[in-house]
Design an enzyme around this catalytic site. Structure first.
Site, PDB file in Angstrom:
ATOM      1  N   CYS A  92       9.453 -28.641  39.755  1.00 16.45           N
ATOM      2  CA  CYS A  92       8.495 -29.447  38.985  1.00 16.45           C
ATOM      3  C   CYS A  92       9.294 -30.202  37.927  1.00 16.45           C
ATOM      4  CB  CYS A  92       7.463 -28.528  38.336  1.00 16.45           C
ATOM      5  SG  CYS A  92       6.414 -29.316  37.108  1.00 16.45           S
ATOM      6  N   HIS A  93       8.751 -31.322  37.448  1.00 13.93           N
ATOM      7  CA  HIS A  93       9.491 -32.081  36.435  1.00 13.93           C
ATOM      8  C   HIS A  93       9.697 -31.309  35.145  1.00 13.93           C
ATOM      9  CE1 HIS A  93       9.534 -35.458  39.105  1.00 13.93           C
ATOM     10  NE2 HIS A  93      10.429 -35.969  38.290  1.00 13.93           N
ATOM     11  N   THR A  94       8.890 -30.311  34.911  1.00 13.67           N
ATOM     12  CA  THR A  94       9.084 -29.522  33.692  1.00 13.67           C
ATOM     13  C   THR A  94      10.374 -28.702  33.784  1.00 13.67           C
ATOM     14  OG1 THR A  94       6.693 -29.487  33.447  1.00 13.67           O
ATOM     15  CG2 THR A  94       7.929 -27.925  32.115  1.00 13.67           C
ATOM     16  N   HIS A 152       9.062 -22.400  38.246  1.00  7.98           N
ATOM     17  CA  HIS A 152       7.740 -21.849  37.893  1.00  7.98           C
ATOM     18  C   HIS A 152       6.655 -22.229  38.896  1.00  7.98           C
ATOM     19  CE1 HIS A 152       7.780 -25.890  36.195  1.00  7.98           C
ATOM     20  NE2 HIS A 152       6.471 -25.871  36.275  1.00  7.98           N
ATOM     21  N   GLU A 153       7.026 -22.764  40.078  1.00  2.71           N
ATOM     22  CA  GLU A 153       6.005 -23.174  41.060  1.00  2.71           C
ATOM     23  C   GLU A 153       6.373 -22.497  42.377  1.00  2.71           C
ATOM     24  OE1 GLU A 153       4.546 -27.387  40.765  1.00  2.71           O
ATOM     25  OE2 GLU A 153       5.032 -27.461  42.880  1.00  2.71           O
ATOM     26  N   CYS A 162      -4.775 -12.391  30.430  1.00  2.00           N
ATOM     27  CA  CYS A 162      -4.877 -10.933  30.232  1.00  2.00           C
ATOM     28  C   CYS A 162      -6.325 -10.446  30.201  1.00  2.00           C
ATOM     29  CB  CYS A 162      -4.157 -10.525  28.943  1.00  2.00           C
ATOM     30  SG  CYS A 162      -5.064 -10.907  27.427  1.00  2.00           S
ATOM     31  N   CYS A 177      -7.290 -10.821  25.241  1.00  2.00           N
ATOM     32  CA  CYS A 177      -6.884 -11.397  23.951  1.00  2.00           C
ATOM     33  C   CYS A 177      -7.960 -12.360  23.443  1.00  2.00           C
ATOM     34  CB  CYS A 177      -5.527 -12.094  24.078  1.00  2.00           C
ATOM     35  SG  CYS A 177      -5.600 -13.698  24.913  1.00  2.00           S
ATOM     36  N   CYS A 225      -8.320 -15.399  25.733  1.00  3.94           N
ATOM     37  CA  CYS A 225      -8.988 -15.114  27.009  1.00  3.94           C
ATOM     38  C   CYS A 225     -10.473 -14.848  26.805  1.00  3.94           C
ATOM     39  CB  CYS A 225      -8.328 -13.920  27.699  1.00  3.94           C
ATOM     40  SG  CYS A 225      -6.743 -14.330  28.454  1.00  3.94           S
ATOM     41  N   CYS A 238      -3.504 -18.040  27.130  1.00  9.32           N
ATOM     42  CA  CYS A 238      -3.560 -16.598  26.874  1.00  9.32           C
ATOM     43  C   CYS A 238      -2.474 -16.267  25.865  1.00  9.32           C
ATOM     44  CB  CYS A 238      -3.343 -15.828  28.176  1.00  9.32           C
ATOM     45  SG  CYS A 238      -3.057 -14.054  27.953  1.00  9.32           S
ATOM     46  N   ARG A 298       2.794 -14.791  25.480  1.00 13.43           N
ATOM     47  CA  ARG A 298       3.335 -16.130  25.239  1.00 13.43           C
ATOM     48  C   ARG A 298       4.548 -16.122  24.302  1.00 13.43           C
ATOM     49  NH1 ARG A 298       5.584 -19.970  25.250  1.00 13.43           N
ATOM     50  NH2 ARG A 298       4.985 -22.168  25.374  1.00 13.43           N
ATOM     51  N   CYS A 315       1.624 -24.786  40.034  1.00 12.45           N
ATOM     52  CA  CYS A 315       1.688 -25.713  38.888  1.00 12.45           C
ATOM     53  C   CYS A 315       1.056 -27.081  39.146  1.00 12.45           C
ATOM     54  CB  CYS A 315       3.109 -25.882  38.367  1.00 12.45           C
ATOM     55  SG  CYS A 315       3.143 -26.943  36.903  1.00 12.45           S
ATOM     56  N   ARG A 349       7.002 -33.366  46.095  1.00 10.14           N
ATOM     57  CA  ARG A 349       7.479 -32.002  45.879  1.00 10.14           C
ATOM     58  C   ARG A 349       8.509 -31.639  46.946  1.00 10.14           C
ATOM     59  NH1 ARG A 349       6.146 -32.103  41.090  1.00 10.14           N
ATOM     60  NH2 ARG A 349       4.954 -30.438  40.097  1.00 10.14           N
TER      61      ARG A 349
HETATM   62  N1  LIG Z   1       0.362 -30.122  31.238  1.00 12.85           N
HETATM   63  C1  LIG Z   1       0.746 -29.373  32.262  1.00 12.85           C
HETATM   64  O1  LIG Z   1       0.296 -28.249  32.429  1.00 12.85           O
HETATM   65  C2  LIG Z   1       1.743 -29.929  33.233  1.00 12.85           C
HETATM   66  C3  LIG Z   1       1.923 -29.303  34.474  1.00 12.85           C
HETATM   67  C4  LIG Z   1       2.816 -29.882  35.383  1.00 12.85           C
HETATM   68  C5  LIG Z   1       3.541 -30.998  35.053  1.00 12.85           C
HETATM   69  N2  LIG Z   1       3.365 -31.542  33.808  1.00 12.85           N
HETATM   70  C6  LIG Z   1       4.082 -32.759  33.433  1.00 12.85           C
HETATM   71  O2  LIG Z   1       3.411 -33.850  34.054  1.00 12.85           O
HETATM   72  C7  LIG Z   1       4.305 -34.950  34.181  1.00 12.85           C
HETATM   73  C8  LIG Z   1       4.242 -35.501  35.598  1.00 12.85           C
HETATM   74  O3  LIG Z   1       4.792 -34.589  36.510  1.00 12.85           O
HETATM   75  P1  LIG Z   1       5.126 -35.068  38.016  1.00 12.85           P
HETATM   76  O4  LIG Z   1       5.746 -33.890  38.670  1.00 12.85           O
HETATM   77  O5  LIG Z   1       3.939 -35.715  38.631  1.00 12.85           O
HETATM   78  O6  LIG Z   1       6.230 -36.173  37.684  1.00 12.85           O
HETATM   79  P2  LIG Z   1       6.812 -37.404  38.516  1.00 12.85           P
HETATM   80  O7  LIG Z   1       8.089 -37.795  37.838  1.00 12.85           O
HETATM   81  O8  LIG Z   1       6.832 -37.077  39.959  1.00 12.85           O
HETATM   82  O9  LIG Z   1       5.762 -38.570  38.313  1.00 12.85           O
HETATM   83  C9  LIG Z   1       5.806 -39.451  37.234  1.00 12.85           C
HETATM   84  C10 LIG Z   1       5.439 -40.850  37.728  1.00 12.85           C
HETATM   85  O10 LIG Z   1       5.350 -41.690  36.576  1.00 12.85           O
HETATM   86  C11 LIG Z   1       5.910 -42.952  36.901  1.00 12.85           C
HETATM   87  N3  LIG Z   1       6.307 -43.584  35.631  1.00 12.85           N
HETATM   88  C12 LIG Z   1       7.417 -43.343  34.888  1.00 12.85           C
HETATM   89  N4  LIG Z   1       7.399 -44.099  33.771  1.00 12.85           N
HETATM   90  C13 LIG Z   1       6.262 -44.838  33.816  1.00 12.85           C
HETATM   91  C14 LIG Z   1       5.666 -45.795  32.958  1.00 12.85           C
HETATM   92  N5  LIG Z   1       6.245 -46.142  31.808  1.00 12.85           N
HETATM   93  N6  LIG Z   1       4.477 -46.345  33.306  1.00 12.85           N
HETATM   94  C15 LIG Z   1       3.876 -45.998  34.477  1.00 12.85           C
HETATM   95  N7  LIG Z   1       4.398 -45.099  35.341  1.00 12.85           N
HETATM   96  C16 LIG Z   1       5.559 -44.514  35.015  1.00 12.85           C
HETATM   97  C17 LIG Z   1       7.049 -42.640  37.847  1.00 12.85           C
HETATM   98  O11 LIG Z   1       7.385 -43.782  38.636  1.00 12.85           O
HETATM   99  C18 LIG Z   1       6.443 -41.501  38.668  1.00 12.85           C
HETATM  100  O12 LIG Z   1       5.775 -41.990  39.814  1.00 12.85           O
HETATM  101  C19 LIG Z   1       5.678 -34.417  33.747  1.00 12.85           C
HETATM  102  O13 LIG Z   1       5.865 -34.778  32.385  1.00 12.85           O
HETATM  103  C20 LIG Z   1       5.517 -32.909  33.853  1.00 12.85           C
HETATM  104  O14 LIG Z   1       6.402 -32.223  33.000  1.00 12.85           O
HETATM  105  C21 LIG Z   1       2.478 -31.048  32.920  1.00 12.85           C
HETATM  106  N1  LIG Z   2       8.253 -25.650  26.066  1.00 11.09           N
HETATM  107  C1  LIG Z   2       7.691 -26.966  26.038  1.00 11.09           C
HETATM  108  C2  LIG Z   2       6.224 -26.921  26.420  1.00 11.09           C
HETATM  109  C3  LIG Z   2       6.056 -27.480  27.738  1.00 11.09           C
HETATM  110  C4  LIG Z   2       4.590 -27.467  28.144  1.00 11.09           C
HETATM  111  O1  LIG Z   2       3.734 -28.082  27.505  1.00 11.09           O
HETATM  112  N2  LIG Z   2       4.302 -26.744  29.202  1.00 11.09           N
HETATM  113  C5  LIG Z   2       2.995 -26.780  29.813  1.00 11.09           C
HETATM  114  C6  LIG Z   2       3.166 -26.493  31.228  1.00 11.09           C
HETATM  115  S1  LIG Z   2       4.153 -27.680  32.041  1.00 11.09           S
HETATM  116  C7  LIG Z   2       4.247 -27.085  33.593  1.00 11.09           C
HETATM  117  O2  LIG Z   2       4.942 -27.929  34.365  1.00 11.09           O
HETATM  118  C8  LIG Z   2       2.081 -25.698  29.242  1.00 11.09           C
HETATM  119  O3  LIG Z   2       1.424 -24.955  29.938  1.00 11.09           O
HETATM  120  N3  LIG Z   2       1.998 -25.643  27.962  1.00 11.09           N
HETATM  121  C9  LIG Z   2       1.218 -24.642  27.281  1.00 11.09           C
HETATM  122  C10 LIG Z   2       2.076 -23.450  26.965  1.00 11.09           C
HETATM  123  O4  LIG Z   2       3.285 -23.553  27.120  1.00 11.09           O
HETATM  124  O5  LIG Z   2       1.510 -22.421  26.570  1.00 11.09           O
HETATM  125  C11 LIG Z   2       7.839 -27.607  24.704  1.00 11.09           C
HETATM  126  O6  LIG Z   2       7.889 -26.871  23.705  1.00 11.09           O
HETATM  127  O7  LIG Z   2       7.899 -28.842  24.681  1.00 11.09           O
HETATM  128 ZN   LIG Z   3       5.222 -27.482  36.424  1.00 12.14          ZN
HETATM  129 ZN   LIG Z   4      -5.112 -13.257  27.167  1.00 20.34          ZN
END
Ligand SMILES: NC(=O)c1ccc[n+]([C@@H]2O[C@H](COP(=O)([O-])OP(=O)(O)OC[C@H]3O[C@@H](n4cnc5c(N)ncnc54)[C@H](O)[C@@H]3O)[C@@H](O)[C@H]2O)c1
Ligand SMILES: N[C@@H](CCC(=O)N[C@@H](CSCO)C(=O)NCC(=O)O)C(=O)O
Ligand SMILES: [Zn+2]
Ligand SMILES: [Zn+2]
Length: 379
Positions: free
Chosen positions: A47-49, A69-70, A99, A102, A105, A113, A117, A177, A372
């Site tokens: 994953c990108h994270t 993580h996936e 859990c 907490c 939850c 949760c 964490r 994820c 992916r």
């Molecule tokens: N919040 C969460 O729980 C959570 C969970 C998973 C992933 N994420 C995050 O979500 C984001 C996306 O993940 P992904 O795996 O789909 O990533 P990815 O890199 O596959 O997709 C990102 C897309 O954005 C496009 N892009 C880049 N810059 C741009 C811009 N300025 N304008 C328009 N488009 C643009 C890219 O061309 C690409 O297609 C990442 O930051 C990842 O860390 C968050």
């Molecule tokens: N450690 C990072 C936080 C990154 C973040 O926001 N993680 C998401 C999941 S991304 C999965 O691909 C998330 O779940 N956040 C809530 C949590 O972490 O509890 C930073 O500090 O920037």
């Molecule tokens: Zn992820």
């Molecule tokens: Zn909990």
């Protein structure tokens, strides 16, 4: 050979330092302690994270560590007091724990949760604040409480979802994820209604899952915005009805979207991790009610901004982690939905490699054609 209670030596991809290639090492994985589960990881996706933390921009990124993580796997052994899973169960590790006890939850207001964490944010297990991974006695940090780039990992029992044994693990690993995050951002966080106009910024796996979720919710228009025009063909298959490439316009992208939609969209989703785009995503929302959800993870030190007037005039800014899904309760439900062909998973898998090829897999991730990449961990 029975491994229960023994240290297991297995292969894992170790991130020794930020941005340096991962190294496949022989890693010692200690047995699970009370409240812990040792899982044989069969498949993991990237994953990108993972790339974000590896880059050194994550304030919670500690090195050396085992990222990932996936994933999906099979319980190898459990520690004392673990009742909800047993050896042989098929599971998905969950970086967002549940859990059920907490304050978070029990609130009924969030999927976050609080139980483990604090430990998962600093790469250790909760009971003794130590790692279960080591190389010749040197501890290696855990990551997100999951560390799935290892053939065996140890997770907290609140961080593992038991799933149908019929589910193909090489596919449902994605339900750890990206796909749930996009679907849940629409269904749980925004609660998109039928007929809504939706804008999705970033058409990677997360953005495409947002589009899929919006289509299922009955959105009337799903506008996909990406700087890579090659994304549009694929995006159509996930429900995107219109495509906008910001590079093709002189005016700000929020103005382009507002002009296209008679005043703005009902819902927007930022799925990139770019704080300027987060602003645009908020500002392309309709006055009075438009809601924007931040899904992308932005680097340490980055901040969002907008004129407060944007909120005073009724726009709402939200964020989501794991799409608001309660992990242990709802990941098995998502797996069942996939098995019933109600949600896509296979369509997000563009590449399959082995653990030994993990650096190539990260290279692929940075190329436009990869959604992916799934790694087979024991090939
Ligand atoms: N919040 C969460 O729980 C959570 C969970 C998973 C992933 N994420 C995050 O979500 C984001 C996306 O993940 P992904 O795996 O789909 O990533 P990815 O890199 O596959 O997709 C990102 C897309 O954005 C496009 N892009 C880049 N810059 C741009 C811009 N300025 N304008 C328009 N488009 C643009 C890219 O061309 C690409 O297609 C990442 O930051 C990842 O860390 C968050
Ligand atoms: N450690 C990072 C936080 C990154 C973040 O926001 N993680 C998401 C999941 S991304 C999965 O691909 C998330 O779940 N956040 C809530 C949590 O972490 O509890 C930073 O500090 O920037
Ligand atoms: Zn992820
Ligand atoms: Zn909990």
């Amino acid at each position: 050979m029975a491994t229960e209670g023994q240290v297991i030596t297995c292969k894992a991809a170790v991130a020794w330092e930020a941005n340096k290639p991962l190294v496949i090492e022989d890693v010692q994985v200690a047995p699970p302690q009370a409240g812990e589960v040792r899982v044989k990881i069969l498949f993991t996706a990237l994953c990108h994270t993972d790339a974000y933390t590896w880059s050194g921009k994550d304030p919670e990124g500690l090195f050396p560590c085992i990222l990932g993580h996936e994933a999906a796997g099979i319980v190898e052994s459990v520690g004392e007091g673990v009742t909800e899973v047993q050896p042989g169960d098929h599971v998905i590790p969950c970086y967002q724990a549940e859990c059920r006890e907490c304050k978070f939850c029990k609130s009924g207001k969030t999927n976050l949760c609080g139980k483990v964490r604090a430990a998962t944010g600093v790469g250790v297990m909760m009971s003794d604040r130590k790692s279960r991974f080591s190389i010749n006695g040197k501890p290696i940090y855990h990551f997100m409480g999951t560390s799935t780039f290892s053939q065996y990992t140890v997770v907290h029992d609140v961080s593992v979802a038991k799933i149908s044994p019929q589910a193909p693990l090489d596919k449902v690993c994605l339900l750890g994820c990206g796909v749930p995050t996009g679907l849940g951002a629409v269904w749980n966080t925004a609660k998109v209604e039928a007929g809504s106009i939706v804008a999705v910024f970033g058409l990677g796996t997360v953005g495409l899952a947002v589009a899929e979720g919006a289509k299922a919710a009955g959105a009337s228009r799903i506008i996909g915005i990406d700087i890579d025009s090659k994304k549009f063909d694929v995006a159509k298959n996930f429900g995107v009805t219109e495509f906008v490439n910001p590079k093709e316009y002189d005016k700000p992208i929020q103005q382009v979207i507002v002009d296209l939609t008679d005043g703005g969209v009902d819902y927007s989703f930022e799925c990139i991790g770019n704080v300027s785009v987060m602003r645009a995503a908020l500002e392309c929302c309709h006055k009075g009610w438009g809601t924007s959800v931040i899904v992308g993870v932005a680097a340490s030190g980055q901040e969002i901004s907008t004129r407060p007037f944007q909120l005073v005039t009724g726009r709402v800014w939200k964020g989501t982690a794991f799409g608001g899904f309660k992990s242990r309760s709802q990941v098995p439900w998502l797996v069942d939905k996939y098995m019933n062909k109600e949600i896509k998973v296979d369509e997000y898998i563009t590449h399959s490699l082995t653990l030994a090829e993990i650096n190539e897999a990260f290279d692929l991730m940075h190329e436009g054609g990869c959604l992916r990449c799934v790694l087979s961990m024991h090939a």
